[in-house]
Design an enzyme around this catalytic site. Structure first.
Site, mmCIF file in Angstrom:
data_model
loop_
_atom_site.group_PDB
_atom_site.id
_atom_site.type_symbol
_atom_site.label_atom_id
_atom_site.label_comp_id
_atom_site.label_asym_id
_atom_site.label_seq_id
_atom_site.Cartn_x
_atom_site.Cartn_y
_atom_site.Cartn_z
ATOM 1 N N HIS A 50 0.828 -1.203 0.000
ATOM 2 C CA HIS A 50 0.000 0.000 0.000
ATOM 3 C C HIS A 50 0.866 1.258 0.000
ATOM 4 C CE1 HIS A 50 -4.035 -1.674 0.408
ATOM 5 N NE2 HIS A 50 -3.518 -2.577 1.217
ATOM 6 N N GLU B 105 -6.157 -12.982 2.213
ATOM 7 C CA GLU B 105 -6.834 -11.685 2.096
ATOM 8 C C GLU B 105 -7.503 -11.601 0.728
ATOM 9 O OE1 GLU B 105 -4.123 -8.441 2.840
ATOM 10 O OE2 GLU B 105 -3.958 -8.946 4.963
ATOM 11 N N HIS C 152 -7.415 -8.133 -1.172
ATOM 12 C CA HIS C 152 -6.163 -7.406 -1.425
ATOM 13 C C HIS C 152 -5.591 -7.793 -2.794
ATOM 14 C CE1 HIS C 152 -2.334 -5.484 0.010
ATOM 15 N NE2 HIS C 152 -1.843 -6.265 -0.938
#
Length: 158
Positions: free
Chosen positions: A76, A126, A129
């Site tokens: 990120h 995840e 993601h």
């Protein structure tokens, strides 16, 4: 949400294509500053300690790192990762989650932390993601059924 310019147009194209298929996609999280990542990580360390008080600080940090990247190591922070719609594992079973799994590679995105690859990525599953790697790389990874760590090893061998 902010994204790196390399991912931005692909993200918009993917969201538009999903919309045409009746699927609503949105970014819950994109770019994160170091301070935000640090806060998220420290919150997870604290949660690990609350959930298992017998953990040492180092053990709590190691546990936290399986769920939230350590500051300075998060995808990120480079603006190439997007968390879509919901940060719940149940997202995988939604129409949006299934659409992403099927189509994301066409737009250069890969599901970064797959359930079957946890022993390789060292990060828990995840399904929300996704990481932008470019269509060529994403489609190759999808075709070979490999995660990014395996793909990097494959590239080194070629």
């Amino acid at each position: 949400q902010s994204l790196d310019s390399r991912a931005y147009s692909a993200y918009n194209a993917m969201v538009s294509a999903a919309k045409k298929d009746g699927i609503s996609l949105w970014a819950v999280s994109g770019y994160r500053s170091y301070s935000k990542q640090n806060r998220l990580y420290n919150n997870r360390v604290d949660r690990s300690k609350r959930e298992n008080p017998s953990l040492s600080q180092a053990e709590a940090e190691a546990d936290a790192a399986q769920h939230v990247a350590r500051p300075g190591t998060s995808e990120h922070q480079i603006g190439l990762a997007v968390d879509f719609n919901s940060v719940e594992t149940s997202f995988a079973d939604t129409k949006a989650g299934k659409w992403l799994k099927q189509h994301a590679a066409e737009y250069g995105f890969v599901l970064r932390y797959e359930k079957e690859k946890q022993s390789i990525t060292k990060v828990t599953y995840e399904p929300w993601h996704y990481r932008y790697v470019g269509a060529k790389h994403a489609l190759t990874m999808q075709e070979k059924g490999i995660c990014m760590e395996e793909y990097i090893d494959w590239l080194k061998g070629n």
